[in-house]
Scaffold this motif. Sequence first.
Motif, short mmCIF file in Angstrom:
data_model
loop_
_atom_site.label_atom_id
_atom_site.label_comp_id
_atom_site.label_asym_id
_atom_site.label_seq_id
_atom_site.Cartn_x
_atom_site.Cartn_y
_atom_site.Cartn_z
N THR A 232 0.84 -1.20 0.00
CA THR A 232 0.00 0.00 0.00
C THR A 232 0.88 1.25 0.00
O THR A 232 0.65 2.19 -0.77
CB THR A 232 -0.89 0.03 1.26
N PHE A 233 1.88 1.26 0.86
CA PHE A 233 2.77 2.42 0.97
C PHE A 233 3.44 2.70 -0.37
O PHE A 233 3.46 3.85 -0.84
CB PHE A 233 3.81 2.14 2.07
N LEU A 234 3.96 1.65 -1.01
CA LEU A 234 4.64 1.87 -2.28
C LEU A 234 3.66 2.28 -3.38
O LEU A 234 4.01 3.06 -4.27
CB LEU A 234 5.41 0.62 -2.69
N ALA A 235 2.43 1.76 -3.31
CA ALA A 235 1.45 2.13 -4.33
C ALA A 235 1.18 3.63 -4.26
O ALA A 235 1.17 4.32 -5.28
CB ALA A 235 0.16 1.34 -4.12
N ILE A 236 0.98 4.15 -3.05
CA ILE A 236 0.74 5.58 -2.89
C ILE A 236 1.98 6.36 -3.30
O ILE A 236 1.90 7.38 -3.98
CB ILE A 236 0.36 5.90 -1.43
N ASN A 237 3.13 5.82 -2.91
CA ASN A 237 4.38 6.50 -3.18
C ASN A 237 4.70 6.60 -4.67
O ASN A 237 5.04 7.67 -5.17
CB ASN A 237 5.48 5.73 -2.47
N THR A 238 4.56 5.48 -5.40
CA THR A 238 4.92 5.52 -6.82
C THR A 238 3.87 6.27 -7.63
O THR A 238 4.15 6.73 -8.73
CB THR A 238 5.08 4.11 -7.43
N SER A 239 2.66 6.41 -7.10
CA SER A 239 1.66 7.16 -7.86
C SER A 239 1.92 8.65 -7.69
O SER A 239 1.26 9.47 -8.33
CB SER A 239 0.26 6.80 -7.41
N VAL B 125 4.64 -4.20 -8.23
CA VAL B 125 4.94 -3.70 -9.57
C VAL B 125 3.65 -3.48 -10.35
O VAL B 125 3.47 -2.45 -11.02
CB VAL B 125 5.88 -4.68 -10.31
N LEU B 126 2.73 -4.42 -10.21
CA LEU B 126 1.44 -4.30 -10.89
C LEU B 126 0.72 -3.02 -10.46
O LEU B 126 0.22 -2.26 -11.30
CB LEU B 126 0.59 -5.54 -10.57
N LEU B 127 0.70 -2.76 -9.15
CA LEU B 127 0.04 -1.56 -8.64
C LEU B 127 0.71 -0.30 -9.19
O LEU B 127 0.03 0.64 -9.62
CB LEU B 127 0.14 -1.52 -7.11
N GLY B 128 2.05 -0.30 -9.19
CA GLY B 128 2.79 0.85 -9.70
C GLY B 128 2.46 1.12 -11.15
O GLY B 128 2.23 2.27 -11.55
N LEU B 129 2.39 0.05 -11.95
CA LEU B 129 2.11 0.22 -13.38
C LEU B 129 0.67 0.69 -13.60
O LEU B 129 0.42 1.52 -14.48
CB LEU B 129 2.36 -1.09 -14.13
N LEU B 130 -0.26 0.18 -12.81
CA LEU B 130 -1.65 0.62 -12.92
C LEU B 130 -1.75 2.12 -12.64
O LEU B 130 -2.42 2.87 -13.37
CB LEU B 130 -2.54 -0.14 -11.93
#
Lengths: 196, 178
Positions: free
Chosen positions: A133-140, B155-160
């Motif tokens: 979750t943390f990385l998802a928010i971070n990379t977005s 990685v999937l989340l980042g790409l989405l």
Amino acid sequence: MNHIFSFFVLGGIIAAAINGKIDVVTTAAMTAAGSAVQRAIALIGIVGLWMGIARVAEKSGLIDKLSHLIAPLFSWLFPSIPKNHPALGCILMNLSANILGFGNAATPFGLKAMQELQKLNNDPDTASEAMCTFLAINTSSVTLIPTTLIALRASAGSKNPSEIVGTVLFATTCSTITAIISDMIIRNLYRRRKYN
Amino acid sequence: MTSEMLGESFSWFIPGLIFIVFLYGHIKGVRIFEVFIEGAQEGFIMAVKLIPYLIGIYISVGIFRESGAVDILVKLLSPILKVIKAPTDALLLSIIRSLSGPAALSMTMEIFDTHGPDSFIGRLASTMLGSSDTTFYIIAVYFGSVGIRKTRYSVLLGLLADFASFVASVYIVRKVFL
């Protein structure tokens, strides 16, 4: 990550062969290895600086205080992190630095947050849900004010360098929302697969 | 608020943050120098541990970028471009953006030089650059720093998220500036 790594390397070499510039692979690999170390050396100073400051903030209880403050929002985003855990304070510092466009300050706090999250992780080899979750928010990339970008546009002679603030805000909100929603969906899919 | 005023208040942010942390620590009786060194030492070890991960990610991305594989990927994905009415350069930038920050920055500068920062593609490139991040770099560095090898669905989340930022950028720039 393993699949991605081999996809990049194998795909790259095949593409170079198709494009008739196989010699590029060697130069690219050598140059990249060198610049990776250069980048790491530059990182040592910045990470050292911010980890030092973060440690002072942690010892004085400032990070605990911050964690307390944002607990309601974060307990929704990160259900697996206990309330008032120092990881929350570090995540907050990382996201604030990102929002304000201070990439250099964001990374050390992010690394510190990963350390704290790793303490909560049952399987030290595998990413925990909170980490994803943390990385998802971070990379977005939650950016409120793209400081570097405005400077770049100004130097390229734009008549109104900051006119893109609104469009950036819209796009970044869309991508962060996408990241949060898909994180919740995929997390549940993974849980189900684990139990079946 | 004008952008100059914003810039002005930003230059206060980091000094202000350091000031508050040190002042608060001092009041609470923290032995600031010793604690700072302790943290810096930890940071040093962490940064050194990161080097192998950085080498790995830089080499794979470097080979992929320089070989022209990105162009092949763009060609394969071009049907999507027709649907959302985006220029090819924008997709190329979007892919490079997730791979390498400096490369994305220099490509944007190149777009500014060729088309101008206030052109459609210039504004689109700006919006895309501002609304996404170097996904692969962040994932490798953050997980690498704590020794995690299985990144699961990260990685999937980042790409989405990257894809969402691309589509949203194209949509909003068309809507606002065309």
